[in-house]
Design a protein around this motif. Structure first.
Motif, PDB file in Angstrom:
ATOM      1  N   ASP A 113     -38.099 -63.670  58.137  1.00  0.00           N
ATOM      2  CA  ASP A 113     -39.094 -62.602  58.018  1.00  0.00           C
ATOM      3  C   ASP A 113     -40.134 -62.753  59.121  1.00  0.00           C
ATOM      4  OD1 ASP A 113     -37.976 -61.458  55.748  1.00  0.00           O
ATOM      5  OD2 ASP A 113     -39.064 -62.797  54.404  1.00  0.00           O
ATOM      6  N   ILE A 114     -40.460 -61.640  59.800  1.00  0.00           N
ATOM      7  CA  ILE A 114     -41.489 -61.637  60.840  1.00  0.00           C
ATOM      8  C   ILE A 114     -42.607 -60.694  60.405  1.00  0.00           C
ATOM      9  CG2 ILE A 114     -42.006 -61.172  63.259  1.00  0.00           C
ATOM     10  CD1 ILE A 114     -39.100 -61.731  63.920  1.00  0.00           C
ATOM     11  N   HIS A 115     -43.844 -61.207  60.460  1.00  0.00           N
ATOM     12  CA  HIS A 115     -44.998 -60.435  59.991  1.00  0.00           C
ATOM     13  C   HIS A 115     -46.103 -60.479  61.038  1.00  0.00           C
ATOM     14  CE1 HIS A 115     -43.443 -60.713  55.762  1.00  0.00           C
ATOM     15  NE2 HIS A 115     -42.944 -61.838  56.247  1.00  0.00           N
ATOM     16  N   GLY A 116     -46.776 -59.372  61.236  1.00  0.00           N
ATOM     17  CA  GLY A 116     -47.938 -59.328  62.118  1.00  0.00           C
ATOM     18  C   GLY A 116     -49.178 -58.904  61.348  1.00  0.00           C
ATOM     19  N   THR A 117     -50.333 -59.427  61.743  1.00  0.00           N
ATOM     20  CA  THR A 117     -51.603 -58.990  61.163  1.00  0.00           C
ATOM     21  C   THR A 117     -52.610 -58.785  62.286  1.00  0.00           C
ATOM     22  OG1 THR A 117     -52.396 -61.251  60.833  1.00  0.00           O
ATOM     23  CG2 THR A 117     -51.243 -60.226  58.990  1.00  0.00           C
TER      24      THR A 117
END
Length: 342
Positions: free
Chosen positions: A281-285
């Protein structure tokens, strides 16, 4: 008033007298007491990041309200405050949902409009957060970088069984280390380069169980040793550096999580086949909400996040040229500037 002004593209900036900001009906004027030098300010002053010219940068600040707009009701002259960088429009889908960092009409203090590298700064009253009477202005100015790390850490489905690696021991990475410790991560690893030796040592005192010097060690081999071959549950990328992406992807176990806070200014090649085969899983904030900013200020004020060792240098605003030199040479962790002088 005295201000640091980026007047044109390319290198160079001016330290000069400019007109005071005019207070509008929904705004306040804050007398700046402390303002942090952020990693995003360096490229602006160096001329490698385009902004509207002329611009006064600076967004990590705290000070006293000296003037309020005619429609401002909840604040008064003399209040000690800090402020979010994020100014949402309040009308788009994302603002209505309470997700103002994704505002369709986002404005950021010190990036799109004049900021706090000045004696006074104008901000909308809606982005203010009040400091406790016992909170120093330096601590109030530290809430912004803490909140940038906090938004990411808060979203992680982290458990007490998980091992996390933080990429980049800059201020956000070091605050992320502390936040991950508060979240109860089983093991925290911080990765940096040879130029980060002092910061890696500081990381150990702030909660890192292990550190890796990427300049002299094989990071994947070290991670395999540290985790007994299990590899990482999470990577928190606070660097935004293209060469570290491959390290992040190769250090995660199957079903691992890659969380990104650092801003990338170049395209990063990524093996999306590995993402599929290993179910990564790849997440950006990006940035933070006002509520998250308030929560981080409370963490600082309660002593749960340690700001003191992070602030390594102080300068008068008039000494910005020296502060910029120190920042570019990576001698500092966090520089704090003071418009009234030292």
């Amino acid at each position: 008033m005295l201000a640091v002004v980026k007047e044109h593209t390319g290198p160079g900036f001016a330290i000069k007298d400019v007109p005071m900001p005019v207070c509008r009906e929904d705004d306040v004027i804050v007398k700046v007491k402390s303002v942090g030098f952020c990693g995003s300010d360096g490229p602006i002053l160096a001329g490698t990041r385009e902004v509207p010219y002329p611009l006064i940068p600076g967004h990590e600040f705290a000070g006293d309200i000296v003037e309020i707009g005619t429609k401002v009701r909840d604040w008064k002259v003399g209040d000690r405050v800090s402020a979010c960088i994020v100014i949402g429009c309040g009308n788009c889908k994302y603002c209505i949902e309470g997700n103002e960092p994704l505002c369709d009409n986002l404005i950021e203090t010190g990036i799109h409009v004049d900021g706090a590298f000045a004696e006074y700064v104008r901000v909308p009253a809606k982005v203010l957060v009040k400091l406790r009477d016992t909170t120093s202005y330096d601590f109030g100015a530290a809430a912004d970088p803490v909140a940038s790390a906090y938004r990411t850490v808060k979203r992680m489905p982290l458990t007490s069984k998980d091992t996390v690696m933080v990429l980049g021991p800059g201020p956000i990475g070091l605050y992320a280390t502390q936040l991950l410790k508060l979240r109860g991560a089983r093991k925290i690893i911080v990765l940096g380069a040879d130029c980060d030796r002092d910061r890696l040592e500081l990381a150990k005192t702030l909660g890192a169980d292990d550190v890796i010097n990427n300049s002299i060690e094989d990071p994947i081999k070290r991670i395999r040793e540290i985790t007994d071959g299990e590899m990482l549950d999470f990577v928190h990328d606070c660097a935004g550096a293209v060469p570290l992406v491959e390290i992040a992807m190769n250090s995660l176990k199957k079903t691992g999580h890659y969380y990104i806070t650092g801003l990338f200014h170049q395209l990063a090649p990524t093996d999306l086949g590995k993402v599929v085969r290993s179910e990564i899983d790849i997440h950006g904030t990006i940035c933070y909400t006002r509520e998250e900013f308030k929560e981080c200020l409370q963490l600082i004020e309660d002593g749960r996040i340690d700001v003191t060792p992070m602030i390594t240098h102080h300068y008068a605003l008039s000494d910005m040229e020296k502060a910029f030199e120190v920042f570019m040479s990576r001698q500092a962790v966090k520089i704090m500037l003071h418009p009234e002088g030292m």
